[in-house]
Design a protein around this motif. Sequence first.
Motif, PDB file in Angstrom:
ATOM      1  N   VAL A 169     -12.392  45.759 -16.434  1.00  0.00           N
ATOM      2  CA  VAL A 169     -12.759  47.075 -15.461  1.00  0.00           C
ATOM      3  C   VAL A 169     -13.178  46.686 -14.107  1.00  0.00           C
ATOM      4  O   VAL A 169     -12.776  47.520 -13.172  1.00  0.00           O
ATOM      5  CB  VAL A 169     -13.619  48.111 -16.043  1.00  0.00           C
ATOM      6  CG1 VAL A 169     -14.002  49.271 -15.480  1.00  0.00           C
ATOM      7  CG2 VAL A 169     -13.082  48.531 -17.608  1.00  0.00           C
TER       8      VAL A 169
ATOM      9  N   SER B  51     -10.683  51.997 -16.755  1.00  0.00           N
ATOM     10  CA  SER B  51     -11.708  52.241 -17.558  1.00  0.00           C
ATOM     11  C   SER B  51     -11.450  51.460 -18.983  1.00  0.00           C
ATOM     12  O   SER B  51     -10.455  50.645 -19.272  1.00  0.00           O
ATOM     13  CB  SER B  51     -11.615  53.574 -18.110  1.00  0.00           C
ATOM     14  OG  SER B  51     -10.491  53.874 -19.008  1.00  0.00           O
TER      15      SER B  51
ATOM     16  N   GLU C  94     -11.461  52.378 -21.793  1.00  0.00           N
ATOM     17  CA  GLU C  94     -10.304  52.809 -22.678  1.00  0.00           C
ATOM     18  C   GLU C  94      -9.146  52.684 -22.538  1.00  0.00           C
ATOM     19  O   GLU C  94      -8.191  52.304 -23.237  1.00  0.00           O
ATOM     20  CB  GLU C  94     -10.417  54.546 -22.560  1.00  0.00           C
ATOM     21  CG  GLU C  94     -11.779  54.919 -23.295  1.00  0.00           C
ATOM     22  CD  GLU C  94     -12.994  55.052 -22.462  1.00  0.00           C
ATOM     23  OE1 GLU C  94     -12.891  54.647 -21.280  1.00  0.00           O
ATOM     24  OE2 GLU C  94     -14.050  55.498 -22.997  1.00  0.00           O
ATOM     25  N   GLU C  95      -8.797  52.345 -21.246  1.00  0.00           N
ATOM     26  CA  GLU C  95      -7.437  51.774 -20.554  1.00  0.00           C
ATOM     27  C   GLU C  95      -7.176  50.236 -21.090  1.00  0.00           C
ATOM     28  O   GLU C  95      -6.254  49.907 -21.478  1.00  0.00           O
ATOM     29  CB  GLU C  95      -7.220  51.769 -19.174  1.00  0.00           C
ATOM     30  CG  GLU C  95      -7.276  53.429 -18.608  1.00  0.00           C
ATOM     31  CD  GLU C  95      -5.945  53.814 -19.190  1.00  0.00           C
ATOM     32  OE1 GLU C  95      -5.016  53.304 -19.238  1.00  0.00           O
ATOM     33  OE2 GLU C  95      -5.855  55.164 -19.465  1.00  0.00           O
TER      34      GLU C  95
END
Length: 93
Positions: free
Chosen positions: A17, A24, A26-27
Amino acid sequence: MKITLKPEQQKFIEAQVTSGRYPSAEEVIAAALELLADNSEPKESSTYQKWVEETRPKVATGIAQLDRGEGIDGEIVIARLQEKFRKIRENKI
């Protein structure tokens, strides 16, 4: 679902990140799961296999061109690339 990460896993995600490669955590996880899913598929249908199938004809074309003497000497290619990079650097200053 709650998941506990090892410290080195958390650092890796944070580094991805921080580098700007992913927006993020999450990505990062989503990309990792996508790779896992791709690697879990039978090799015939994997993204890698598709890439191999798309690349083989291109390589064959290149080899045929070289066999016909249509290639460019490596030193010439390097010199042309260096010249392009030099021009790009000059335009950015």
